[in-house]
Design an enzyme around this catalytic site. Structure first.
Site, PDB file in Angstrom:
ATOM      1  N   ASP A 267       0.870  -1.122  -0.010  1.00 26.82           N
ATOM      2  CA  ASP A 267       0.003   0.026  -0.151  1.00 26.82           C
ATOM      3  C   ASP A 267       0.893   1.189  -0.008  1.00 26.82           C
ATOM      4  OD1 ASP A 267      -2.383  -1.446   0.004  1.00 26.82           O
ATOM      5  OD2 ASP A 267      -2.124  -1.539   2.371  1.00 26.82           O
ATOM      6  N   TYR A 334       4.802  -9.446   6.957  1.00 31.18           N
ATOM      7  CA  TYR A 334       4.454  -7.983   7.438  1.00 31.18           C
ATOM      8  C   TYR A 334       4.576  -7.667   8.852  1.00 31.18           C
ATOM      9  CZ  TYR A 334       1.792  -8.210   2.873  1.00 31.18           C
ATOM     10  OH  TYR A 334       1.303  -8.617   1.761  1.00 31.18           O
ATOM     11  N   TYR A 406      -4.755  -9.340   2.637  1.00 28.95           N
ATOM     12  CA  TYR A 406      -5.084  -7.935   3.024  1.00 28.95           C
ATOM     13  C   TYR A 406      -4.841  -7.786   4.401  1.00 28.95           C
ATOM     14  CZ  TYR A 406      -6.831  -6.928  -1.784  1.00 28.95           C
ATOM     15  OH  TYR A 406      -6.927  -7.074  -2.847  1.00 28.95           O
TER      16      TYR A 406
END
Ligand SMILES: [Zn+2]
Ligand SMILES: [Zn+2]
Length: 444
Positions: A267, A334, A406
């Protein structure tokens, strides 16, 4: 049918140069050119006809006349002259039925190509041939009429001969599978043009700051034309990872246009850390190919200093782009900083680790990307989660998962569109405030 008989039948009907006659028998005899093949057939026919003519046979003279006219044979002409057999001047055709004598321009085509190629760096090439439709149809008809089964196409012969000639001139190799440059010749129009294949360089990029999109993002108001809203740039963001990497690359490659491919995307507000994300950048019609990748790495890193950093630059090819796209769903790691509405306990954190490790997440396409992605239910696997408390309402969570998950929605829950999720598991509204990609695990 006898080869000589067949060849003679062809010549009786049509004028054929050595190339075009020999080409109809191209599969017979190796290591010789079609012109030599054609010449040999014509020679033997001439000897036979000469012998017959000398022994008084009338067909011998007829065949010699065919060879002198439609066969363009000087030997047959000389024999007829010695025998005082005249052939009317108008009986001599000017050009070969099939090639219109264009095999004579092969050398010129090669020279023209060499000139065009001067401004490019390359180590190999391939010649492609463009023929007028009439010429191809004429050849097809001819081959059908004479039931040619051991022949080769005119296109092939032009390609091979021009390639060979050009290779003699430029000292480069002919490459069939992945030529750097395709030289397109049209022997009938005596035209040459180049189709320069792109140059691919792969590597990994790290995005060190937030607020930069991966790809150039056109202004939604003017769609790239430039308007007041985008300050006449046509873009939503002044810079992108793509543009930062491309600019020095285009300069080095002497190219006007590039395409950027990456294995997935982060993002805008997420950093990309660790070893970086695999990418391939592709320069259209590059003038320079023999790039010093170490130098290129330095100039990209100087140009994008503090924002984007590239490493492991390597020459690549189109297959690398395909591999990137296939590899999009490989593992990613992440790190997300989470803010909670209510205070959290260590017990909460252990619960998250337990409930989110080795678990399949059901995720309906997030609302924030619905405008560009189909509304689908996806299942993505989480391999590992670890959580660390930063303050009474803040925690840092590391997630190693299948690519395509996501992560922001894993935290917020996206109004129940992602399950399980952090908010729901703790019954405490959770908000992702910072996201970094730490690893994109993929074979190079
Ligand atoms: Zn010909
Ligand atoms: Zn605009």
């Amino acid at each position: 049918m006898d080869i000589l008989e067949k060849a003679l039948r062809m010549l009786e009907k049509h004028p054929l140069c050595d190339h075009c006659l020999g080409r109809q028998f191209a599969l017979l005899g190796h290591g010789m050119g079609n012109d030599d093949r054609g010449k040999a057939i014509k020679s033997v026919l001439t000897f036979q006809a000469h012998e017959e003519a000398l022994s008084g046979g009338r067909d011998g003279v007829r065949v010699l006349k065919v060879l002198a006219t439609n066969g363009f044979s000087d030997t047959a002409k000389q024999i007829l002259a010695r025998m005082k057999k005249r052939v009317p001047r108008k009986a001599f055709p000017k050009t070969c039925l099939l090639c219109e004598n264009k095999f004579m321009v092969v050398g010129d085509l090669a020279k023209k190509a060499l000139k065009l190629l001067e401004e490019y760096e390359y180590s190999n090439f391939l010649v492609g041939v463009e023929l007028p439709m009439e010429a191809e149809e004429r050849e097809d008809e001819f081959r059908a009429k004479f039931e040619v089964s051991q022949g080769e196409s005119m296109r092939n012969e032009f390609g091979r001969l021009t390639g060979k000639r050009l290779a003699e001139l430029n000292g480069k190799t002919v490459e069939f599978k992945k030529p750097e440059i395709v030289v397109l010749v049209d022997p009938f129009a005596q035209a040459v043009r180049l189709a320069v294949n792109p140059l691919f360089v792969s590597g990994r990029y790290r995005k060190l700051v937030r607020g930069i999109p991966q790809s150039k993002w056109f202004c939604s108001n003017c769609r790239g034309k430039g308007c007041e809203k985008c300050n006449w740039t046509g873009k939503m963001y002044a810079e992108s990872v793509e543009e930062l990497i491309e600019k020095p690359f285009l300069e080095a490659a002497g190219s006007m246009k590039a395409s950027f491919h990456a294995s997935g995307r982060e993002d805008i507000d997420a950093r990309m850390l660790g070893l970086g994300r695999p990418f391939v950048v592709e320069a259209t019609a590059p003038k320079k190919r023999f790039l010093d990748l170490g130098k290129l790495e330095d100039s990209v890193n100087a140009h994008a200093k503090g924002k984007v950093e590239v490493s492991r630059l390597k020459f690549a090819d189109k297959d690398a782009v395909r591999r990137l796209k296939r590899g999009e769903s490989t593992q990613k790691e992440y790190r997300v900083t989470i803010e909670f509405d209510d205070k959290i306990t260590v017990k909460d954190l252990r619960l998250l680790e337990e409930k989110l490790t080795n678990v399949m997440i059901k995720q309906q396409t997030p609302r924030r990307v619905l405008h560009r992605r189909a509304d689908l239910m996806r299942e993505k696997y989480i391999y590992d989660v670890s959580v660390k408390k930063l303050s009474p309402r803040k925690a840092e969570m590391k997630v190693r998962c299948q690519g395509g998950l996501y992560v922001k929605e894993l935290v917020s829950g996206d109004e129940g569109r992602t399950t399980p999720n952090v908010s729901e598991l703790l019954n405490n509204k959770a908000k992702p405030v910072k996201l970094d990609v730490l690893k994109v695990i993929m074979e190079d």
